[in-house]
Design a protein around this motif. Structure first.
Motif, PDB file in Angstrom:
ATOM      1  N   THR A 144       1.884   1.864  -3.484  1.00 34.63           N
ATOM      2  CA  THR A 144       0.759   2.487  -4.212  1.00 34.63           C
ATOM      3  C   THR A 144       0.702   3.973  -3.893  1.00 34.63           C
ATOM      4  O   THR A 144       0.567   4.812  -4.792  1.00 34.63           O
ATOM      5  CB  THR A 144      -0.573   1.812  -3.802  1.00 34.63           C
ATOM      6  OG1 THR A 144      -0.433   0.426  -4.008  1.00 34.63           O
ATOM      7  CG2 THR A 144      -1.746   2.349  -4.587  1.00 34.63           C
ATOM      8  N   THR A 145       0.806   4.281  -2.583  1.00 37.75           N
ATOM      9  CA  THR A 145       0.755   5.686  -2.149  1.00 37.75           C
ATOM     10  C   THR A 145       1.865   6.493  -2.811  1.00 37.75           C
ATOM     11  O   THR A 145       1.629   7.591  -3.317  1.00 37.75           O
ATOM     12  CB  THR A 145       0.882   5.766  -0.610  1.00 37.75           C
ATOM     13  OG1 THR A 145      -0.208   5.061  -0.032  1.00 37.75           O
ATOM     14  CG2 THR A 145       0.868   7.191  -0.112  1.00 37.75           C
ATOM     15  N   ASN A 146       3.055   5.932  -2.810  1.00 41.49           N
ATOM     16  CA  ASN A 146       4.185   6.664  -3.388  1.00 41.49           C
ATOM     17  C   ASN A 146       4.041   6.826  -4.895  1.00 41.49           C
ATOM     18  O   ASN A 146       4.363   7.876  -5.449  1.00 41.49           O
ATOM     19  CB  ASN A 146       5.505   5.951  -3.056  1.00 41.49           C
ATOM     20  CG  ASN A 146       5.871   6.156  -1.601  1.00 41.49           C
ATOM     21  OD1 ASN A 146       5.438   7.117  -0.969  1.00 41.49           O
ATOM     22  ND2 ASN A 146       6.647   5.248  -1.044  1.00 41.49           N
ATOM     23  N   SER A 155       0.838  -1.217   0.000  1.00 42.22           N
ATOM     24  CA  SER A 155       0.000   0.000   0.000  1.00 42.22           C
ATOM     25  C   SER A 155       0.866   1.259   0.000  1.00 42.22           C
ATOM     26  O   SER A 155       0.490   2.285  -0.569  1.00 42.22           O
ATOM     27  CB  SER A 155      -0.977   0.009   1.177  1.00 42.22           C
ATOM     28  OG  SER A 155      -0.353   0.407   2.338  1.00 42.22           O
ATOM     29  N   LEU A 156       2.046   1.159   0.628  1.00 41.70           N
ATOM     30  CA  LEU A 156       2.962   2.296   0.622  1.00 41.70           C
ATOM     31  C   LEU A 156       3.497   2.557  -0.786  1.00 41.70           C
ATOM     32  O   LEU A 156       3.637   3.697  -1.228  1.00 41.70           O
ATOM     33  CB  LEU A 156       4.131   2.024   1.584  1.00 41.70           C
ATOM     34  CG  LEU A 156       4.791   3.254   2.193  1.00 41.70           C
ATOM     35  CD1 LEU A 156       3.789   4.082   2.977  1.00 41.70           C
ATOM     36  CD2 LEU A 156       5.921   2.833   3.114  1.00 41.70           C
TER      37      LEU A 156
END
Lengths: 326, 381
Positions: free
Chosen positions: A34-36, A31-32
């Motif tokens: 994806t966020t980045n 998910s990190l």
């Protein structure tokens, strides 16, 4: 034994925690990422937005600059048009005013010619009597003196008009006596004073002399008088305008005062703004005082202040340098 | 006398975790019976078992709680798969738990009734409330409207329950019941001092767009295009990303509040956000960075501390947004450590990562629903 059990229990717990943390870190890592990834896309997009905005702003800035230049040109044209309109109105006023003494003079000259023709006939026919000669002399004397006074009035108007019109059209610097010149301007524009409703008094030292632009000063006085006649007085209301010329070391102070309605404090701060008028329906352009302000502060290199009180009239104080800088 | 105990366990086994948590609490309490408690639990626990053990240990306890996206306490600091329990003891205050079930059916009325019926049980004047609300099935703003009708200007603090970023189902706890689509509240009355602080850290970026079609908390169109296009434009993805909430400027307002997406509908192109949005609002996408998130947490705690009117606070409740945790990533613990540096080491604290935070904007103002904020509530007497 118990100690071993406790150790095993503790290890089992730690194992459970570590296993869970491993699971969690996998989920979090994904998910990190994806966020980045999204952040990178977002920032790229925002940078594109900013560039787009920069182009738009630059174009708007250029447009505004162009608009400002157009407005400046327009303003100059309007000022010029206003000046020409004032000159036109001056010509019309003077033409109308001069019409009366000249017309009267023509009528009187015609009367004198008829009387003279009658006298010649009487002399030729030998019918001249003393009483008829006395009558002729009386008529000729009265008529010639009336012709003279009417032509003097017309001459006075022409002289003033010629000087003011030339000054307004030429815009040249010269030495001139301030009070005398203002008197000439007032005479030139006096035809504007409907039915002699307004009385203009000019006081001060006759000898005060300045090296400046008389045409600009003529325009200033004309505009102030126009302003008073348009705004300060109700229709058919009479008024008194007092113009005083004073000397102050290296300055000449012209105090222009009317005894009209006065200016509402709510708008007093805006009277010199371009296109600000409270009498658009009466033909006010909102340029008169703006032009006055510009002429005084720029062309004549002086200053102008306004004080007013409702019901007590308005005072404009103009300070002009004795000598204008090149 | 006001006493607070905190327990926290990161054991993934539900029974082991609750036993460990209760053990820690019992040691802290030293024989004093708690009147009420709040339980924050990660999504994978057996909630019924947790509640049953708490009720067995403390019969008749006024207990509320809910599922989370991360837990935090003075015992284990930040954890992601844990349970933490805060217990309140006092002979000078009254604490009562309230419940509103099936709240999506009529959020305003059910929320109002839940408070009204519990208010009757109190003999002392209500000072404030702590609430945990459902946010996936209904409008949190409507729930707060119901609270407002029942409580007037009494401040409410808390958060929306979470499900660890899955956005499928969240849970609320009331005494020994595990619920969804519910709102649970603790009403505090009597001699208790409290203060709070709130701060965000998200900033609007990008161009300003107009919300052209909206129904409460469902945005259908932005700039006359399907709302989903807005996120597609910025993030190149077919779904909204809650980490990048919308800054909402209501008509004729220069200040903004944040609204994050909680669900979306591909067929209509609409986005359901965490709270109502006025029509003709201006929206901008927002962004933040780790430093801004941590600075905001510190600001929130410092503000609460500065506003505290008592001698020294005896407990802290912390409500932080799940999206903040997402930004912090592997450094999520730094948020707690940043505020721990500002508090006394012995201050018992407990909190959770939420799908929306609840607090007034000012000391005694109207309560609002927030996103991406860090909320500190200090308690004592």
């Amino acid at each position: 034994m118990e100690e071993d059990e406790a150790k095993i229990k503790k290890l089992e717990k730690e194992n459970r925690i570590l296993k869970k943390k491993l699971e969690r870190s996998e989920i979090d890592r994904s998910s990190l990422e994806t966020t980045n990834r999204n952040k990178e896309t977002l920032l790229k997009k925002v940078i594109c937005d900013l560039q787009e905005y920069q182009v738009i702003l630059e174009k708007k800035s250029l447009d505004l600059e162009q608009t400002l230049n157009d407005l400046s040109l327009m303003q100059n044209k309007l000022v010029e048009a206003e000046k020409m309109a004032a000159l036109g109105s001056l010509v019309a006023g003077v033409a109308h005013e001069i019409n009366t003494p000249v017309g009267t003079s023509i009528t009187l000259a015609s009367t004198l010619r008829d009387e003279t023709q009658l006298l010649i006939t009487l002399v030729e026919t030998g019918c001249l009597k003393k009483s008829l000669l006395n009558h002729y002399i009386e008529v000729a004397s009265e008529v010639s003196s009336l012709i003279l006074s009417n032509l003097n009035r017309a001459g006075e108007l022409v002289h003033s008009f010629k000087q003011v019109a030339v000054d307004q059209a030429n815009s040249e610097k010269r030495n001139f006596k301030v009070k005398e010149y203002i008197e000439e301007v007032v005479i030139s524009i006096s035809p504007k004073f409907k039915q002699n409703l307004y009385k203009v008094a000019i006081t001060g030292d006759d000898l005060i002399n300045i090296y400046s632009y008389p045409g600009a000063l003529a325009q200033v006085i004309t505009n102030l008088v126009d302003n008073s006649t348009l705004h300060a007085y109700l229709p058919d209301q009479s008024g008194h305008i007092h113009i005083e010329v004073q000397k102050q070391t290296d300055q000449v102070i012209i105090k222009y005062k009317d005894d009209g309605l006065g200016i509402d404090p709510q708008i007093s701060g805006r009277i010199f703004e371009p296109f600000f008028t409270t009498a658009r329906e009466k033909g006010g352009t909102g340029l008169g005082l703006h032009i006055t302000y510009n002429l005084v502060t720029q062309k004549l290199q002086g200053s102008i202040d306004c004080e007013s009180e409702i019901g007590k009239g308005t005072l404009f104080t103009i300070a002009l340098p004795n000598t204008i800088n090149s | 006398m006001f006493k607070v105990a905190v327990g926290h366990s990161n054991d993934p086994d539900s029974l082991e975790a609750i036993n460990e948590t209760l053990e820690q609490c019992l040691i802290s309490l030293g024989g004093v019976l708690p009147q009420a408690g709040i339980l924050f639990a990660a999504i994978d626990f057996d909630y019924s078992l947790l509640l049953q053990r708490i009720n067995d240990t403390f019969p008749n306890i006024e207990l509320i709680g809910g599922s989370t996206d991360g837990e935090v306490s003075s015992v284990l600091e930040f954890q992601q798969d844990s349970i933490t329990l805060m217990l309140f003891c006092s002979d000078e205050i009254e604490i009562r738990a309230a419940i509103g079930k099936n709240v999506s059916q009529n959020p305003v009325e059910i929320a109002r009734q839940s408070i009204e019926s519990t208010k009757q049980q109190l003999t002392l004047p209500i000072k404030f409330c702590i609430t945990m609300i459902e946010s996936l099935t209904t409008s949190a703003v409507s729930i707060l409207q119901g609270f407002d009708l029942a409580l007037g200007n009494i401040p409410i603090f808390g958060g929306a329950t979470a499900d660890q970023w899955r956005y499928k189902q969240t849970y609320q706890f009331y005494k020994n019941e595990v619920l969804s689509d519910a709102v649970v509240t603790l009403l505090f009355a009597g001699n208790i001092v409290f203060s709070h602080g709130r701060s965000g850290g998200w900033r609007p970026i990008g161009k300003r767009s107009l919300v052209t079609k909206v129904d409460k908390n469902i945005i259908y169109e932005i700039d006359h295009k399907p709302a989903l296009d807005f996120y597609y434009y910025y993030l190149n993805i077919d779904e909204p990303d809650s980490v990048y909430p919308l800054a909402v400027f209501p008509p004729n307002e220069e200040t903004f509040f944040l609204r994050g997406a909680i669900s979306y509908d591909k067929n209509t192109g609409s986005i359901t956000v965490s709270g109502d949005i006025p029509e003709n609002s201006i929206v901008q996408i927002t962004d933040t960075c780790l430093e801004d998130v941590i600075a905001a947490s510190q600001t929130s705690f410092a503000e609460a501390k500065a506003n505290y009117a008592g001698q020294a606070p005896e407990a802290a409740l912390l409500f932080s947004c799940a999206w903040r945790r997402q930004i912090l990533g592997t450094r999520a613990n730094e948020e707690y450590q940043a505020i721990a540096n500002l508090s006394t080491p012995a201050l018992p604290s407990c909190g959770f990562y939420t799908y929306g935070e609840i607090s007034p904007l000012s000391e005694h103002g109207q309560t609002f629903f927030h996103n991406t904020t860090f909320l500190t509530l200090l308690l004592g007497n």
